[in-house]
Write a protein that holds these residues in place. Structure first.
Motif, PDB file in Angstrom:
ATOM      1  N   UNK A   1       0.822  -1.200   0.000  1.00 39.98           N
ATOM      2  CA  UNK A   1       0.000   0.000   0.000  1.00 39.98           C
ATOM      3  C   UNK A   1       0.859   1.255   0.000  1.00 39.98           C
ATOM      4  N   UNK A   2       0.310   2.349  -0.491  1.00 37.44           N
ATOM      5  CA  UNK A   2       1.041   3.616  -0.479  1.00 37.44           C
ATOM      6  C   UNK A   2       1.113   4.141   0.944  1.00 37.44           C
ATOM      7  N   UNK A   3       2.299   4.523   1.406  1.00 38.17           N
ATOM      8  CA  UNK A   3       2.425   5.005   2.792  1.00 38.17           C
ATOM      9  C   UNK A   3       1.772   6.377   2.973  1.00 38.17           C
ATOM     10  N   UNK A   4       1.212   6.587   4.143  1.00 36.96           N
ATOM     11  CA  UNK A   4       0.622   7.877   4.472  1.00 36.96           C
ATOM     12  C   UNK A   4       1.695   8.866   4.912  1.00 36.96           C
ATOM     13  N   UNK A   5       2.733   8.366   5.557  1.00 36.19           N
ATOM     14  CA  UNK A   5       3.781   9.249   6.071  1.00 36.19           C
ATOM     15  C   UNK A   5       4.554   9.871   4.916  1.00 36.19           C
ATOM     16  N   UNK A   6       4.704  11.177   4.966  1.00 32.31           N
ATOM     17  CA  UNK A   6       5.480  11.891   3.963  1.00 32.31           C
ATOM     18  C   UNK A   6       4.770  12.110   2.651  1.00 32.31           C
ATOM     19  N   UNK A   7       3.445  11.867   2.571  1.00 29.96           N
ATOM     20  CA  UNK A   7       2.733  12.059   1.312  1.00 29.96           C
ATOM     21  C   UNK A   7       2.553  13.543   1.036  1.00 29.96           C
TER      22      UNK A   7
END
Length: 617
Positions: A297-303
């Motif tokens: 999954x695409x990480x939420x942190x640093x988006x």
């Protein structure tokens, strides 16, 4: 309408259009610029068996009469040629006049062969032709029992001669990323039919495009040369998780054998000399090694806030033109994103209206992608208008994407862009300000002049004096709506009935193939004729019986026709024609091409298919 009208294929020459095209082509040749001088050098195939020939090609672009390259006296290779040809093409508006030299290379020993490098002088320029390596394996043969036998020994042999592989590229995959699934079918020392189908193929959580075939290749495994047929599908992961793909490929091998007598017009020794020995096909299941991979999954942190879903590797270039002008004059901001990834998710965030600038909606002006739709570029343009002298710097623009290899978000930026402004004229100042002119008039700006009629008449009832066609014409719109509704319902019903759609396609597809066979016969093209004749039979019965391409075999068709209660005489004729085509396509053809016998085969096929149009399957 008959499936085929035998005899002559008439062509009506269109002289005037061709003269116009010729004149246009000559005009383009006169205006086009020449491409620069360059040389292409290649040898194919680079993997071969002892006794096979490789083709060496040297193509010179920008010169239609180049000197012959120094290809001669190669160590451990017999060289034949060259064959020279010249041509011209238009490439991006430029005229390419080229000449090609083709040599045939036959290695005398197994192992590695190095071809080149060569120094090649064309005019006053010297080109360095690179070194190319050939790999030559020993010739191999398959025992007859292995090809046509039965039992466990034969199954093991076939599994060793034919297998499939499924690969994924790239291997680091995240949700919504577009990636490539590549199916490779490797085989040696056997002949495979051209049609394949996938079984046990229902991947969950993946959006897949149909498999498209790539150019055939060769590879060497443990000293054996394998032919490789490759098929590519573009896939997108919809959900995160583990994926395991283990399909089987259904195909057919071609087995040569003795001709079986089936009676009918082709049961004559005369046809043995024309069409060679008989062949059979046998369906096989080709197992693939299971492919397993994980989708992250695409990480939420640093988006980043401007992340729009782009995944891959990209670059950003931007410029503003003109950068010298007056206040109120438009300038164009052009941005180009290039690289590798899911380009359908790329939408460059552009500038919005501010106190200093008036902006218009950005538009994509070009999209250049390769066949995989994963490599290329997109170009965007946005019109920007500076409102005042203080608007002398356009802010930077940014673009963010997720780098699946590094597992992190990347933000690219371009700008800011400096402008050289000078005061605007009165007209452009009003445009830039967007407000009314200083001395705008008040009251009514436009007065419409409506002259009074010379004579007044009472209003008549609509249609009373319109003539006899008035009321029938009024009925046309509702009738058109009703017809459109009926057609839409019929179209929707057909869309949901695949068997009905294929039933209607059967005669049309057969007619096209028979026309192609007639054209090949007129040109005395033996291989193309029988390929088209076989295509007519396969397409007709495949559509009539709603069969996948890989299931249209002689044995499978015989069983289908018997189950449908078809007259055995008709079924026997179908089998005879299929065997006739297979002998010519896959057997060792002998003797001259008999046009009269070929025409008889076409006529018999057309008559047979017309009879099947009256048979319920």
């Amino acid at each position: 309408m008959p499936l085929y009208s035998g005899g002559q294929f008439m062509r009506t020459p269109l002289l005037r259009p061709w003269m116009k095209i010729l004149a246009l082509g000559l005009a383009l040749i006169g205006c086009a610029s020449a491409v620069p001088l360059s040389v292409d050098f290649d040898v194919q195939p680079r993997i071969l068996r002892l006794g096979e020939a490789a083709q060496l090609t040297v193509t010179v672009h920008g010169n239609r009469s180049p000197p012959a390259p120094p290809i001669a006296n190669l160590i451990d290779c017999d060289v034949a040629g060259p064959n020279f040809s010249s041509m011209f093409n238009f490439i991006n508006g430029s005229l390419d006049q080229s000449g090609s030299f083709v040599y045939q290379l036959v290695p005398r020993r197994t192992g590695s062969h190095r071809i080149g490098p060569f120094d090649y002088k064309v005019g006053d320029r010297m080109f360095k032709l690179p070194q190319i390596e050939l790999n030559v394996a020993a010739p191999t043969t398959v025992p007859v029992a292995t090809a046509a036998g039965s039992g466990p020994t034969q199954q093991v042999a076939i599994a060793d001669l034919v297998f499939a592989r499924l690969d994924v590229m790239p291997t680091n995959i995240v949700v919504n990323q577009t990636f490539e699934l590549r199916l490779s079918i490797l085989f040696r020392d056997v002949r495979l039919d051209n049609n394949f189908s996938l079984n046990n193929w229902a991947p969950a959580g993946l959006n897949l495009s149909p498999f498209g075939e790539l150019p055939a290749q060769r590879t060497m495994i443990k000293g054996q040369v394998y032919e490789v047929r490759q098929f590519r599908s573009q896939a997108r992961a919809l959900t995160a998780g583990h994926q395991r793909l283990a399909p089987t490929v259904r195909g057919a091998i071609i087995i040569e054998g003795e001709r079986r007598r089936r009676g009918g017009p082709f049961d004559d020794p005369f046809f043995d000399g024309i069409f060679g020995r008989g062949v059979q096909t046998r369906a096989i299941e080709i197992a693939t090694q299971p492919l397993e991979f994980n989708v992250q999954g695409l990480p939420e942190a640093g988006r980043p806030a401007n992340f729009g879903g782009a995944i891959g590797h990209f670059t950003l270039e931007a410029q503003v033109k003109p950068n010298d002008g007056a206040v109120g004059d438009p300038v164009t901001l052009t941005a180009r994103i290039a690289g590798n990834g899911n380009f359908d998710s790329i939408a460059l965030p552009m500038l919005t209206n501010s106190e200093q600038f008036k902006t218009y909606e950005a538009k994509m002006t070009s999209k250049e992608l390769d066949g995989s739709q994963l490599n290329g570029s997109k170009t965007f343009e946005q019109i920007i208008i500076p409102k005042s002298m203080e608007a002398n710097r356009i802010p930077a623009i940014g673009f963010s994407f997720f780098d699946s290899d590094k597992g992190q978000y990347v933000t690219l930026s371009a700008g800011p862009f400096d402008l050289k402004l000078h005061p605007a004229t009165a007209g452009s100042a009003m445009i830039a300000g967007g407000g009314p002119a200083a001395n705008s008039p008040t009251g009514r700006d436009i007065a419409y002049l409506k002259p009074a009629p010379a004579e007044w008449h009472p209003r008549s009832v609509a249609g009373a004096d319109a003539g006899p066609l008035f009321w029938p014409l009024q009925a046309l719109p509702p009738l058109a709506v009703l017809a459109a509704f009926i057609l839409a319902r019929r179209r929707d019903a057909r869309a949901g009935d695949v068997r009905l759609v294929r039933r209607e396609q059967a005669p049309r597809s057969a007619r096209r193939a028979l026309r192609t066979a007639g054209e090949a016969l007129a040109k005395n093209q033996r291989a193309a004729f029988f390929e088209a004749l076989a295509a007519a039979l396969r397409s007709y019965f495949g559509n009539r019986l709603n069969l996948p391409p890989g299931d249209v075999t002689v044995e499978g068709l015989r069983q289908q026709l018997a189950a449908a209660g078809v007259d055995p005489v008709l079924a026997e004729r179908v089998q005879t024609l299929f065997e006739l085509c297979d002998r010519e396509r896959f057997g060792a053809a002998a003797g001259a091409f008999d046009a009269a016998a070929a025409q008889a085969a076409v006529d018999d096929t057309a008559q047979l298919l017309r009879q099947f149009e009256k048979v319920r399957l």
